[in-house]
Design a protein around this motif. Structure first.
Motif, PDB file in Angstrom:
ATOM      1  N   ARG A   1     -38.079  15.595  -3.220  1.00  0.00           N
ATOM      2  CA  ARG A   1     -37.577  16.713  -2.409  1.00  0.00           C
ATOM      3  C   ARG A   1     -36.460  16.259  -1.484  1.00  0.00           C
ATOM      4  N   LYS A   2     -36.651  15.092  -0.875  1.00  0.00           N
ATOM      5  CA  LYS A   2     -35.650  14.558   0.044  1.00  0.00           C
ATOM      6  C   LYS A   2     -34.927  13.400  -0.631  1.00  0.00           C
ATOM      7  N   ILE A   3     -33.614  13.531  -0.706  1.00  0.00           N
ATOM      8  CA  ILE A   3     -32.797  12.500  -1.337  1.00  0.00           C
ATOM      9  C   ILE A   3     -31.967  11.838  -0.246  1.00  0.00           C
ATOM     10  N   LEU A   4     -32.134  10.539  -0.089  1.00  0.00           N
ATOM     11  CA  LEU A   4     -31.390   9.785   0.912  1.00  0.00           C
ATOM     12  C   LEU A   4     -30.703   8.613   0.225  1.00  0.00           C
ATOM     13  N   LEU A   5     -29.383   8.641   0.234  1.00  0.00           N
ATOM     14  CA  LEU A   5     -28.594   7.544  -0.320  1.00  0.00           C
ATOM     15  C   LEU A   5     -27.991   6.775   0.847  1.00  0.00           C
TER      16      LEU A   5
ATOM     17  N   LEU B   1     -34.122  33.286  -5.708  1.00  0.00           N
ATOM     18  CA  LEU B   1     -33.064  33.074  -4.717  1.00  0.00           C
ATOM     19  C   LEU B   1     -33.637  32.961  -3.309  1.00  0.00           C
ATOM     20  N   LEU B   2     -34.634  33.771  -3.006  1.00  0.00           N
ATOM     21  CA  LEU B   2     -35.281  33.709  -1.697  1.00  0.00           C
ATOM     22  C   LEU B   2     -35.977  32.361  -1.489  1.00  0.00           C
ATOM     23  N   LEU B   3     -36.594  31.834  -2.536  1.00  0.00           N
ATOM     24  CA  LEU B   3     -37.214  30.515  -2.461  1.00  0.00           C
ATOM     25  C   LEU B   3     -36.157  29.439  -2.209  1.00  0.00           C
ATOM     26  N   ASN B   4     -35.033  29.530  -2.918  1.00  0.00           N
ATOM     27  CA  ASN B   4     -33.932  28.582  -2.692  1.00  0.00           C
ATOM     28  C   ASN B   4     -33.435  28.636  -1.257  1.00  0.00           C
ATOM     29  N   ILE B   5     -33.291  29.843  -0.740  1.00  0.00           N
ATOM     30  CA  ILE B   5     -32.807  30.008   0.630  1.00  0.00           C
ATOM     31  C   ILE B   5     -33.812  29.426   1.625  1.00  0.00           C
ATOM     32  N   SER B   6     -35.085  29.724   1.432  1.00  0.00           N
ATOM     33  CA  SER B   6     -36.091  29.242   2.381  1.00  0.00           C
ATOM     34  C   SER B   6     -36.240  27.721   2.336  1.00  0.00           C
ATOM     35  N   LEU B   7     -36.052  27.108   1.161  1.00  0.00           N
ATOM     36  CA  LEU B   7     -36.135  25.649   1.044  1.00  0.00           C
ATOM     37  C   LEU B   7     -34.816  24.959   1.380  1.00  0.00           C
ATOM     38  N   ASN B   8     -33.747  25.733   1.501  1.00  0.00           N
ATOM     39  CA  ASN B   8     -32.398  25.216   1.776  1.00  0.00           C
ATOM     40  C   ASN B   8     -32.006  24.126   0.775  1.00  0.00           C
ATOM     41  N   VAL B   9     -32.179  24.418  -0.493  1.00  0.00           N
ATOM     42  CA  VAL B   9     -31.859  23.467  -1.554  1.00  0.00           C
ATOM     43  C   VAL B   9     -30.369  23.123  -1.495  1.00  0.00           C
ATOM     44  N   GLY B  10     -30.066  21.848  -1.513  1.00  0.00           N
ATOM     45  CA  GLY B  10     -28.686  21.381  -1.459  1.00  0.00           C
ATOM     46  C   GLY B  10     -28.189  21.105  -0.053  1.00  0.00           C
ATOM     47  N   GLY B  11     -28.936  21.514   0.951  1.00  0.00           N
ATOM     48  CA  GLY B  11     -28.528  21.283   2.335  1.00  0.00           C
ATOM     49  C   GLY B  11     -28.778  19.845   2.745  1.00  0.00           C
ATOM     50  N   GLY B  12     -28.065  19.412   3.756  1.00  0.00           N
ATOM     51  CA  GLY B  12     -28.257  18.052   4.239  1.00  0.00           C
ATOM     52  C   GLY B  12     -27.117  17.624   5.141  1.00  0.00           C
ATOM     53  N   TYR B  13     -26.831  16.331   5.117  1.00  0.00           N
ATOM     54  CA  TYR B  13     -25.765  15.803   5.958  1.00  0.00           C
ATOM     55  C   TYR B  13     -25.180  14.539   5.349  1.00  0.00           C
ATOM     56  N   ASN B  14     -23.978  14.211   5.796  1.00  0.00           N
ATOM     57  CA  ASN B  14     -23.327  12.938   5.509  1.00  0.00           C
ATOM     58  C   ASN B  14     -23.117  12.265   6.856  1.00  0.00           C
ATOM     59  N   SER B  15     -23.594  11.047   6.998  1.00  0.00           N
ATOM     60  CA  SER B  15     -23.472  10.319   8.254  1.00  0.00           C
ATOM     61  C   SER B  15     -22.723   9.012   8.005  1.00  0.00           C
TER      62      SER B  15
ATOM     63  N   ILE C   1     -23.495   4.132   5.746  1.00  0.00           N
ATOM     64  CA  ILE C   1     -23.213   5.499   5.306  1.00  0.00           C
ATOM     65  C   ILE C   1     -24.516   6.064   4.762  1.00  0.00           C
ATOM     66  N   GLN C   2     -24.890   7.241   5.250  1.00  0.00           N
ATOM     67  CA  GLN C   2     -26.096   7.910   4.763  1.00  0.00           C
ATOM     68  C   GLN C   2     -25.719   9.279   4.215  1.00  0.00           C
ATOM     69  N   ILE C   3     -26.222   9.569   3.032  1.00  0.00           N
ATOM     70  CA  ILE C   3     -26.024  10.881   2.412  1.00  0.00           C
ATOM     71  C   ILE C   3     -27.410  11.449   2.152  1.00  0.00           C
ATOM     72  N   PHE C   4     -27.727  12.553   2.816  1.00  0.00           N
ATOM     73  CA  PHE C   4     -29.055  13.148   2.726  1.00  0.00           C
ATOM     74  C   PHE C   4     -28.943  14.565   2.182  1.00  0.00           C
ATOM     75  N   ARG C   5     -29.792  14.896   1.199  1.00  0.00           N
ATOM     76  CA  ARG C   5     -29.837  16.246   0.636  1.00  0.00           C
ATOM     77  C   ARG C   5     -31.290  16.663   0.427  1.00  0.00           C
ATOM     78  N   LEU C   6     -31.511  17.970   0.509  1.00  0.00           N
ATOM     79  CA  LEU C   6     -32.819  18.545   0.210  1.00  0.00           C
ATOM     80  C   LEU C   6     -32.798  19.105  -1.208  1.00  0.00           C
ATOM     81  N   GLY C   7     -33.907  18.950  -1.915  1.00  0.00           N
ATOM     82  CA  GLY C   7     -34.024  19.470  -3.269  1.00  0.00           C
ATOM     83  C   GLY C   7     -35.214  20.403  -3.381  1.00  0.00           C
ATOM     84  N   PHE C   8     -35.685  20.591  -4.592  1.00  0.00           N
ATOM     85  CA  PHE C   8     -36.868  21.406  -4.827  1.00  0.00           C
ATOM     86  C   PHE C   8     -38.117  20.599  -4.476  1.00  0.00           C
ATOM     87  N   PRO C   9     -39.233  21.269  -4.195  1.00  0.00           N
ATOM     88  CA  PRO C   9     -40.460  20.547  -3.855  1.00  0.00           C
ATOM     89  C   PRO C   9     -40.889  19.602  -4.977  1.00  0.00           C
TER      90      PRO C   9
END
Length: 179
Positions: A109-113, A75-89, A97-105
């Protein structure tokens, strides 16, 4: 206003911090109780572990303690990596339209749609009540793909998710489905 930017909260939620603390504390307690029964020394500052026999109780407590500590580290690793965090622009001036999310290393790791507003058929609101309620907003493309826009976790209030979906549909000037 030509641009809308929605920040998506990932793993850095209060509940994850709370569960990390709870599982770490419980894991340490169980591990110390199990080790106390093995070593014959009182390692816990509270409670009495003299009556715990190492086989089978102590070994099980040591196992549970280890699992609790490993869970808290995950859980601490998930928190430090901010898995699932990102933005919708959403940018009306460029039609993008940009959809960006962070994943696991790793490689992804970086998902940009990226989509053009012309490729979007509608905003879809999906609501399912019950034991495990689901309240999500999707971006539905003309080729029937559904891209989730809402964050994962505790569901938002019904009025709040409806208002957010209506605002987004009005901003992008596209239809809203599911209401």
């Amino acid at each position: 206003m030509q641009t809308r930017y929605d920040l998506i909260l990932g793993s850095r939620r209060f509940s994850n911090y709370l569960w990390t603390l709870i599982s770490f504390s419980g894991g340490i307690g169980f591990l110390l109780a199990g080790l106390s029964s093995y070593l014959g020394v009182q390692l816990l500052p509270f409670g009495n572990t003299e009556t715990i026999v190492f086989i089978p109780q102590g070994i099980v407590m040591t196992f549970y303690g280890t699992i609790g500590i490993l869970l808290s580290l995950f859980l601490l690793l998930n928190i430090s990596l901010n898995v699932g965090g990102g933005y919708n622009s959403y940018d009306k001036s460029t039609g993008a339209i940009q959809i960006f999310r962070l994943g696991f290393p790793g490689k992804r790791r970086k998902i940009l749609l990226q989509y053009k507003i012309q490729e979007i058929k509608s905003i879809k609101l999906s609501i399912a009540e019950g034991l495990n309620p689901k309240r999500e907003i999707y971006l539905q493309t003309k080729d029937q793909r559904q891209i989730p826009l809402t964050r994962v976790g505790e569901p938002l209030l019904l009025s709040q998710i409806e208002e957010e979906a209506v605002e987004l549909a009005n901003f992008l000037n596209i239809p809203l489905e599911g209401l």
